[in-house]
Design an enzyme around this catalytic site. Structure first.
Site, PDB file in Angstrom:
ATOM      1  N   GLU A  71     -46.402  25.331 -64.200  1.00 43.52           N
ATOM      2  CA  GLU A  71     -46.111  23.956 -64.564  1.00 43.52           C
ATOM      3  C   GLU A  71     -46.569  23.655 -65.992  1.00 43.52           C
ATOM      4  O   GLU A  71     -45.841  23.025 -66.775  1.00 43.52           O
ATOM      5  CB  GLU A  71     -46.784  22.981 -63.594  1.00 43.52           C
ATOM      6  CG  GLU A  71     -46.410  21.539 -63.898  1.00 43.52           C
ATOM      7  CD  GLU A  71     -47.376  20.529 -63.315  1.00 43.52           C
ATOM      8  OE1 GLU A  71     -46.904  19.547 -62.722  1.00 43.52           O
ATOM      9  OE2 GLU A  71     -48.610  20.710 -63.486  1.00 43.52           O
ATOM     10  N   TRP A  93     -42.260  19.897 -57.960  1.00 41.05           N
ATOM     11  CA  TRP A  93     -41.518  18.747 -58.497  1.00 41.05           C
ATOM     12  C   TRP A  93     -40.216  18.483 -57.746  1.00 41.05           C
ATOM     13  O   TRP A  93     -39.465  17.567 -58.098  1.00 41.05           O
ATOM     14  CB  TRP A  93     -41.231  18.964 -59.984  1.00 41.05           C
ATOM     15  CG  TRP A  93     -42.392  18.620 -60.867  1.00 41.05           C
ATOM     16  CD1 TRP A  93     -43.334  19.464 -61.363  1.00 41.05           C
ATOM     17  CD2 TRP A  93     -42.726  17.321 -61.344  1.00 41.05           C
ATOM     18  NE1 TRP A  93     -44.241  18.772 -62.123  1.00 41.05           N
ATOM     19  CE2 TRP A  93     -43.896  17.458 -62.139  1.00 41.05           C
ATOM     20  CE3 TRP A  93     -42.152  16.048 -61.193  1.00 41.05           C
ATOM     21  CZ2 TRP A  93     -44.500  16.374 -62.771  1.00 41.05           C
ATOM     22  CZ3 TRP A  93     -42.761  14.975 -61.822  1.00 41.05           C
ATOM     23  CH2 TRP A  93     -43.922  15.138 -62.600  1.00 41.05           C
ATOM     24  N   TYR A 107     -43.271  14.539 -68.762  1.00 40.37           N
ATOM     25  CA  TYR A 107     -44.314  15.100 -69.625  1.00 40.37           C
ATOM     26  C   TYR A 107     -43.807  16.016 -70.738  1.00 40.37           C
ATOM     27  O   TYR A 107     -44.148  15.825 -71.907  1.00 40.37           O
ATOM     28  CB  TYR A 107     -45.329  15.866 -68.778  1.00 40.37           C
ATOM     29  CG  TYR A 107     -46.008  15.028 -67.732  1.00 40.37           C
ATOM     30  CD1 TYR A 107     -47.079  14.205 -68.059  1.00 40.37           C
ATOM     31  CD2 TYR A 107     -45.584  15.062 -66.403  1.00 40.37           C
ATOM     32  CE1 TYR A 107     -47.710  13.432 -67.101  1.00 40.37           C
ATOM     33  CE2 TYR A 107     -46.213  14.295 -65.433  1.00 40.37           C
ATOM     34  CZ  TYR A 107     -47.280  13.481 -65.786  1.00 40.37           C
ATOM     35  OH  TYR A 107     -47.887  12.719 -64.829  1.00 40.37           O
ATOM     36  N   CYS A 165     -48.737  10.112 -64.285  1.00 37.06           N
ATOM     37  CA  CYS A 165     -50.036   9.817 -63.664  1.00 37.06           C
ATOM     38  C   CYS A 165     -51.164  10.181 -64.626  1.00 37.06           C
ATOM     39  O   CYS A 165     -52.061   9.386 -64.877  1.00 37.06           O
ATOM     40  CB  CYS A 165     -50.188  10.585 -62.353  1.00 37.06           C
ATOM     41  SG  CYS A 165     -49.041  10.060 -61.069  1.00 37.06           S
ATOM     42  N   ARG A 186     -54.171   7.468 -64.727  1.00 35.40           N
ATOM     43  CA  ARG A 186     -54.053   6.114 -64.170  1.00 35.40           C
ATOM     44  C   ARG A 186     -54.052   6.132 -62.645  1.00 35.40           C
ATOM     45  O   ARG A 186     -54.518   5.190 -61.996  1.00 35.40           O
ATOM     46  CB  ARG A 186     -52.775   5.439 -64.670  1.00 35.40           C
ATOM     47  CG  ARG A 186     -51.510   6.098 -64.148  1.00 35.40           C
ATOM     48  CD  ARG A 186     -50.241   5.325 -64.418  1.00 35.40           C
ATOM     49  NE  ARG A 186     -49.104   6.041 -63.848  1.00 35.40           N
ATOM     50  CZ  ARG A 186     -48.678   5.908 -62.600  1.00 35.40           C
ATOM     51  NH1 ARG A 186     -49.285   5.064 -61.774  1.00 35.40           N
ATOM     52  NH2 ARG A 186     -47.654   6.607 -62.153  1.00 35.40           N
ATOM     53  N   ASP A 189     -54.442  11.222 -57.006  1.00 35.39           N
ATOM     54  CA  ASP A 189     -54.424  11.673 -55.611  1.00 35.39           C
ATOM     55  C   ASP A 189     -55.507  12.743 -55.491  1.00 35.39           C
ATOM     56  O   ASP A 189     -55.319  13.897 -55.874  1.00 35.39           O
ATOM     57  CB  ASP A 189     -53.033  12.233 -55.303  1.00 35.39           C
ATOM     58  CG  ASP A 189     -52.923  12.898 -53.940  1.00 35.39           C
ATOM     59  OD1 ASP A 189     -53.941  13.041 -53.242  1.00 35.39           O
ATOM     60  OD2 ASP A 189     -51.803  13.309 -53.582  1.00 35.39           O
ATOM     61  N   ASN A 197     -54.702  18.877 -61.396  1.00 35.10           N
ATOM     62  CA  ASN A 197     -54.808  18.276 -62.722  1.00 35.10           C
ATOM     63  C   ASN A 197     -56.004  18.801 -63.495  1.00 35.10           C
ATOM     64  O   ASN A 197     -55.916  19.059 -64.697  1.00 35.10           O
ATOM     65  CB  ASN A 197     -54.903  16.756 -62.612  1.00 35.10           C
ATOM     66  CG  ASN A 197     -53.773  16.106 -61.849  1.00 35.10           C
ATOM     67  OD1 ASN A 197     -54.009  15.202 -61.046  1.00 35.10           O
ATOM     68  ND2 ASN A 197     -52.547  16.564 -62.062  1.00 35.10           N
ATOM     69  N   ILE A 228     -57.607   8.566 -51.786  1.00 35.43           N
ATOM     70  CA  ILE A 228     -57.306   9.565 -50.767  1.00 35.43           C
ATOM     71  C   ILE A 228     -56.315   8.927 -49.801  1.00 35.43           C
ATOM     72  O   ILE A 228     -56.619   7.888 -49.187  1.00 35.43           O
ATOM     73  CB  ILE A 228     -58.566   9.995 -49.993  1.00 35.43           C
ATOM     74  CG1 ILE A 228     -59.622  10.583 -50.944  1.00 35.43           C
ATOM     75  CG2 ILE A 228     -58.207  11.013 -48.908  1.00 35.43           C
ATOM     76  CD1 ILE A 228     -60.968  10.813 -50.279  1.00 35.43           C
TER      77      ILE A 228
END
Length: 285
Positions: A71, A93, A107, A165, A186, A189, A197, A228
């Site tokens: 990714e 995705w 992105y 995100c 922002r 998860d 991430n 969560i």
């Protein structure tokens, strides 16, 4: 056991506990199986990861480094169609792509080809690389506090399959030649997204540092809405029962493309990753 390995993951596990104990149950726009789903949520948190030795790929559940790398390289190529990800066996995705595999100007487009209002196109990754080169030559260069990577292009949000995100990152070069990155996310998860991430931006920082001849410093993760989803609560509790193991290391090839547009998967090697088994969870879309 490496103290860095434990400490690096412990801050993430502490964040999970924080949300379990202090999160307020909130409605969300996300759905699972066609039904809206709630989440336990807190607002405004920050955690830090040392990148100087170990790599923050968490061990209390298996995280797909294969998917993380593909990714990130997809972003760095400026791509926004899922077909090349699918060819590599990466399907993360797919839920957001249209029939042609398109996701709109997400992105990769913003990182590599931000469309300015005057028609100019900006390559933000190259601007960061160029800025770091300037700083190495002149520590007083004006770019010092302007090494920004921004995915939140307001004019393009309605064209995106999913608004960013992880939306803004700032890079910082200290006087010891260490490169750090602070990310503002922002929407986070915590069970499915955040481990991914953290690894992705840690790797991005490592790649930029590597081609610039710098040492990696820290990854600082600043979270807006940290949550969560309620369909992940059982998995999170199981994860918190597990003891973290030493974090792995990542080795990068010496001959990486200096623009980072043509980095190959085989040039990024993960070593010493021995996680607990995966904990599957259905993604909220």
């Amino acid at each position: 056991m490496s103290s860095m390995g434990v400490q690096g993951e412990a801050v993430y596990l502490d964040l999970l506990r924080d949300v379990l104990h202090h999160g307020r149950r909130q409605p969300t726009r996300a759905k699972v199986g066609g039904e809206f789903i709630d989440a336990l949520s807190v607002f405004g948190r920050q955690v830090r990861y040392d990148l100087s030795d170990r790599f923050p790929l968490f061990t209390t559940k298996r995280v797909s480094f294969h998917s993380v790398v593909h990714e990130l390289l997809w972003f760095l190529r400026g791509e926004t169609n899922v077909r090349s990800l699918q060819a590599a066996g990466v399907t993360i995705w797919d839920e957001w792509a249209d029939e042609a595999g398109e996701l709109g100007p997400i992105y990769g487009r913003q990182w590599r080809a931000w469309n300015g209002p005057d028609g100019r196109v900006f390559d933000q990754i190259q601007a960061i690389l160029d800025g770091l080169t300037q700083l190495r030559q002149d520590p007083r260069a004006s770019v010092g506090r302007r090494l920004i990577l921004n995915a939140w292009n307001v004019a393009d949000l309605e064209k995106m399959a999913l608004p960013p995100c992880h939306c803004l990152a700032q890079f910082h070069l200290d006087d010891a030649g260490r490169l750090s990155c602070q990310l503002y996310q922002r929407s986070a998860d915590l069970f499915l997204g955040v481990p991914f991430n953290v690894a992705s931006y840690a790797l991005l920082t490592r790649l930029i540092a590597h081609v610039q001849g710098l040492e990696p410093g820290e990854f600082i993760h600043t979270l807006g809405d940290a949550h969560i989803y309620v369909n992940h609560l059982d998995q999170v509790r199981r994860q918190l029962e597990r003891d973290p193991r030493p974090l792995p290391r990542v080795t990068l090839a010496e001959d990486l493309d200096p623009t980072l547009k043509k980095v190959r998967r085989e040039q990024i090697v993960l070593e010493g990753y021995h996680p607990h088994p995966a904990l599957p969870g259905e993604v909220a879309v």
